[in-house]
Design a protein around this motif. Structure first.
Motif, PDB file in Angstrom:
ATOM      1  N   ALA A 133     -34.463 -42.910  14.510  1.00 44.49           N
ATOM      2  CA  ALA A 133     -35.798 -42.178  15.129  1.00 44.49           C
ATOM      3  C   ALA A 133     -35.690 -42.043  16.590  1.00 44.49           C
ATOM      4  O   ALA A 133     -36.644 -42.049  17.129  1.00 44.49           O
ATOM      5  CB  ALA A 133     -37.071 -42.810  14.487  1.00 44.49           C
ATOM      6  N   PHE A 134     -34.462 -42.060  17.076  1.00 40.79           N
ATOM      7  CA  PHE A 134     -34.446 -42.000  18.592  1.00 40.79           C
ATOM      8  C   PHE A 134     -35.118 -40.655  19.016  1.00 40.79           C
ATOM      9  O   PHE A 134     -35.446 -40.618  20.123  1.00 40.79           O
ATOM     10  CB  PHE A 134     -32.839 -42.043  19.132  1.00 40.79           C
ATOM     11  CG  PHE A 134     -31.937 -40.830  18.818  1.00 40.79           C
ATOM     12  CD1 PHE A 134     -32.022 -39.838  19.822  1.00 40.79           C
ATOM     13  CD2 PHE A 134     -31.384 -40.600  17.498  1.00 40.79           C
ATOM     14  CE1 PHE A 134     -30.990 -38.911  19.649  1.00 40.79           C
ATOM     15  CE2 PHE A 134     -30.948 -39.387  17.295  1.00 40.79           C
ATOM     16  CZ  PHE A 134     -30.675 -38.313  18.414  1.00 40.79           C
ATOM     17  N   THR A 135     -35.084 -39.583  18.208  1.00 37.85           N
ATOM     18  CA  THR A 135     -35.567 -38.446  18.892  1.00 37.85           C
ATOM     19  C   THR A 135     -36.871 -38.561  19.293  1.00 37.85           C
ATOM     20  O   THR A 135     -37.316 -37.810  20.276  1.00 37.85           O
ATOM     21  CB  THR A 135     -35.528 -37.421  17.833  1.00 37.85           C
ATOM     22  OG1 THR A 135     -36.066 -37.887  16.505  1.00 37.85           O
ATOM     23  CG2 THR A 135     -33.985 -36.991  17.378  1.00 37.85           C
ATOM     24  N   ILE A 136     -37.911 -39.564  18.864  1.00 38.61           N
ATOM     25  CA  ILE A 136     -39.043 -39.586  19.171  1.00 38.61           C
ATOM     26  C   ILE A 136     -39.044 -40.357  20.481  1.00 38.61           C
ATOM     27  O   ILE A 136     -39.998 -39.669  21.343  1.00 38.61           O
ATOM     28  CB  ILE A 136     -39.949 -40.339  18.288  1.00 38.61           C
ATOM     29  CG1 ILE A 136     -40.063 -39.676  16.970  1.00 38.61           C
ATOM     30  CG2 ILE A 136     -41.477 -40.648  18.655  1.00 38.61           C
ATOM     31  CD1 ILE A 136     -40.515 -40.598  15.491  1.00 38.61           C
ATOM     32  N   ALA A 137     -38.356 -41.190  20.723  1.00 39.81           N
ATOM     33  CA  ALA A 137     -38.370 -41.814  22.263  1.00 39.81           C
ATOM     34  C   ALA A 137     -37.538 -40.880  23.164  1.00 39.81           C
ATOM     35  O   ALA A 137     -37.874 -41.191  24.382  1.00 39.81           O
ATOM     36  CB  ALA A 137     -37.396 -43.071  22.021  1.00 39.81           C
ATOM     37  N   THR A 138     -36.855 -39.928  22.798  1.00 39.42           N
ATOM     38  CA  THR A 138     -36.207 -39.103  23.899  1.00 39.42           C
ATOM     39  C   THR A 138     -37.037 -37.896  24.218  1.00 39.42           C
ATOM     40  O   THR A 138     -36.899 -37.220  25.395  1.00 39.42           O
ATOM     41  CB  THR A 138     -34.889 -38.326  23.166  1.00 39.42           C
ATOM     42  OG1 THR A 138     -35.286 -37.625  22.204  1.00 39.42           O
ATOM     43  CG2 THR A 138     -33.811 -39.652  22.845  1.00 39.42           C
TER      44      THR A 138
ATOM     45  N   ASP B  83     -39.641 -37.686  25.910  1.00 36.94           N
ATOM     46  CA  ASP B  83     -40.271 -37.906  27.221  1.00 36.94           C
ATOM     47  C   ASP B  83     -38.892 -38.444  28.196  1.00 36.94           C
ATOM     48  O   ASP B  83     -39.232 -38.605  29.419  1.00 36.94           O
ATOM     49  CB  ASP B  83     -41.172 -39.144  27.214  1.00 36.94           C
ATOM     50  CG  ASP B  83     -42.172 -39.188  28.453  1.00 36.94           C
ATOM     51  OD1 ASP B  83     -42.394 -38.136  29.039  1.00 36.94           O
ATOM     52  OD2 ASP B  83     -42.506 -40.423  29.003  1.00 36.94           O
ATOM     53  N   ASP B  84     -37.952 -38.351  27.858  1.00 40.31           N
ATOM     54  CA  ASP B  84     -36.678 -38.607  28.547  1.00 40.31           C
ATOM     55  C   ASP B  84     -36.139 -37.468  29.271  1.00 40.31           C
ATOM     56  O   ASP B  84     -36.311 -36.368  28.842  1.00 40.31           O
ATOM     57  CB  ASP B  84     -35.577 -39.476  27.914  1.00 40.31           C
ATOM     58  CG  ASP B  84     -35.926 -40.473  27.716  1.00 40.31           C
ATOM     59  OD1 ASP B  84     -36.820 -41.313  28.096  1.00 40.31           O
ATOM     60  OD2 ASP B  84     -35.229 -41.369  26.690  1.00 40.31           O
ATOM     61  N   ALA B  85     -35.450 -37.398  30.442  1.00 37.15           N
ATOM     62  CA  ALA B  85     -34.625 -36.405  31.130  1.00 37.15           C
ATOM     63  C   ALA B  85     -33.244 -36.667  30.963  1.00 37.15           C
ATOM     64  O   ALA B  85     -32.364 -36.942  31.895  1.00 37.15           O
ATOM     65  CB  ALA B  85     -35.032 -36.604  32.776  1.00 37.15           C
ATOM     66  N   THR B  86     -32.697 -36.518  29.686  1.00 34.68           N
ATOM     67  CA  THR B  86     -31.311 -36.791  29.401  1.00 34.68           C
ATOM     68  C   THR B  86     -30.790 -35.336  28.723  1.00 34.68           C
ATOM     69  O   THR B  86     -31.615 -34.574  28.267  1.00 34.68           O
ATOM     70  CB  THR B  86     -30.931 -37.849  28.664  1.00 34.68           C
ATOM     71  OG1 THR B  86     -31.673 -37.685  27.144  1.00 34.68           O
ATOM     72  CG2 THR B  86     -31.361 -39.186  29.050  1.00 34.68           C
ATOM     73  N   ASP B  87     -29.480 -35.135  28.622  1.00 31.13           N
ATOM     74  CA  ASP B  87     -29.069 -34.113  27.985  1.00 31.13           C
ATOM     75  C   ASP B  87     -29.357 -34.191  26.535  1.00 31.13           C
ATOM     76  O   ASP B  87     -29.777 -33.289  25.946  1.00 31.13           O
ATOM     77  CB  ASP B  87     -27.426 -34.072  27.836  1.00 31.13           C
ATOM     78  CG  ASP B  87     -26.784 -33.979  29.213  1.00 31.13           C
ATOM     79  OD1 ASP B  87     -27.602 -33.317  30.124  1.00 31.13           O
ATOM     80  OD2 ASP B  87     -25.494 -34.239  29.792  1.00 31.13           O
ATOM     81  N   VAL B  88     -29.410 -35.364  25.925  1.00 32.78           N
ATOM     82  CA  VAL B  88     -29.759 -35.556  24.464  1.00 32.78           C
ATOM     83  C   VAL B  88     -31.571 -35.235  24.218  1.00 32.78           C
ATOM     84  O   VAL B  88     -31.612 -34.411  23.487  1.00 32.78           O
ATOM     85  CB  VAL B  88     -29.632 -37.002  24.061  1.00 32.78           C
ATOM     86  CG1 VAL B  88     -30.126 -37.157  22.395  1.00 32.78           C
ATOM     87  CG2 VAL B  88     -28.052 -37.041  23.887  1.00 32.78           C
ATOM     88  N   SER B  89     -32.168 -35.655  25.253  1.00 29.16           N
ATOM     89  CA  SER B  89     -33.540 -35.124  24.813  1.00 29.16           C
ATOM     90  C   SER B  89     -33.915 -33.936  25.355  1.00 29.16           C
ATOM     91  O   SER B  89     -34.493 -33.134  24.540  1.00 29.16           O
ATOM     92  CB  SER B  89     -34.453 -36.138  25.966  1.00 29.16           C
ATOM     93  OG  SER B  89     -34.124 -35.592  27.253  1.00 29.16           O
ATOM     94  N   GLU B  90     -32.982 -32.990  26.009  1.00 30.97           N
ATOM     95  CA  GLU B  90     -33.133 -31.463  26.246  1.00 30.97           C
ATOM     96  C   GLU B  90     -32.739 -30.502  24.995  1.00 30.97           C
ATOM     97  O   GLU B  90     -33.551 -29.851  24.436  1.00 30.97           O
ATOM     98  CB  GLU B  90     -32.280 -31.051  27.291  1.00 30.97           C
ATOM     99  CG  GLU B  90     -32.594 -29.649  27.878  1.00 30.97           C
ATOM    100  CD  GLU B  90     -31.813 -29.335  28.997  1.00 30.97           C
ATOM    101  OE1 GLU B  90     -31.426 -28.198  29.043  1.00 30.97           O
ATOM    102  OE2 GLU B  90     -31.557 -30.159  29.669  1.00 30.97           O
ATOM    103  N   VAL B  91     -31.774 -31.347  24.125  1.00 26.99           N
ATOM    104  CA  VAL B  91     -31.371 -30.726  22.933  1.00 26.99           C
ATOM    105  C   VAL B  91     -32.420 -30.880  22.010  1.00 26.99           C
ATOM    106  O   VAL B  91     -32.605 -29.926  21.169  1.00 26.99           O
ATOM    107  CB  VAL B  91     -29.980 -31.258  22.496  1.00 26.99           C
ATOM    108  CG1 VAL B  91     -29.654 -30.721  21.245  1.00 26.99           C
ATOM    109  CG2 VAL B  91     -28.813 -30.694  23.638  1.00 26.99           C
TER     110      VAL B  91
END
Length: 52
Positions: free
Chosen positions: A25-30, A32-40
Motif C-alpha cells: 500500500a505504498f501508493t497511499i504514502a506516496t 503526498d511525496d514529490a517523487t517520480d513514483v508518486s507522480e505516476v
C-alpha cells in the motif's frame, strides 16, 4: 499477479506495475511525496477517476 491474470482471462483490461522494495500500500504514502513514483501514482489515479 494472479488476480491480473484472472481478470485478463475474463477479458477485463488490466495493467500491473511492480515496484520492487516498497511496502504494501505504498501508493497511499506516496500521494503526498514529490517523487517520480508518486507522480505516476497520482496521474494514474486521476486518469481512473476521470474515466469513471
Amino acid at each position: 499477479m494472479r488476480f491480473a491474470e484472472a481478470a485478463t482471462a475474463a477479458e477485463i483490461k488490466t495493467q500491473v506495475d511492480v515496484y520492487e522494495g516498497l511496502p504494501h500500500a505504498f501508493t497511499i504514502a506516496t500521494l503526498d511525496d514529490a517523487t517520480d513514483v508518486s507522480e505516476v501514482v497520482r496521474d494514474r489515479i486521476a486518469t481512473w477517476v476521470n474515466a469513471t
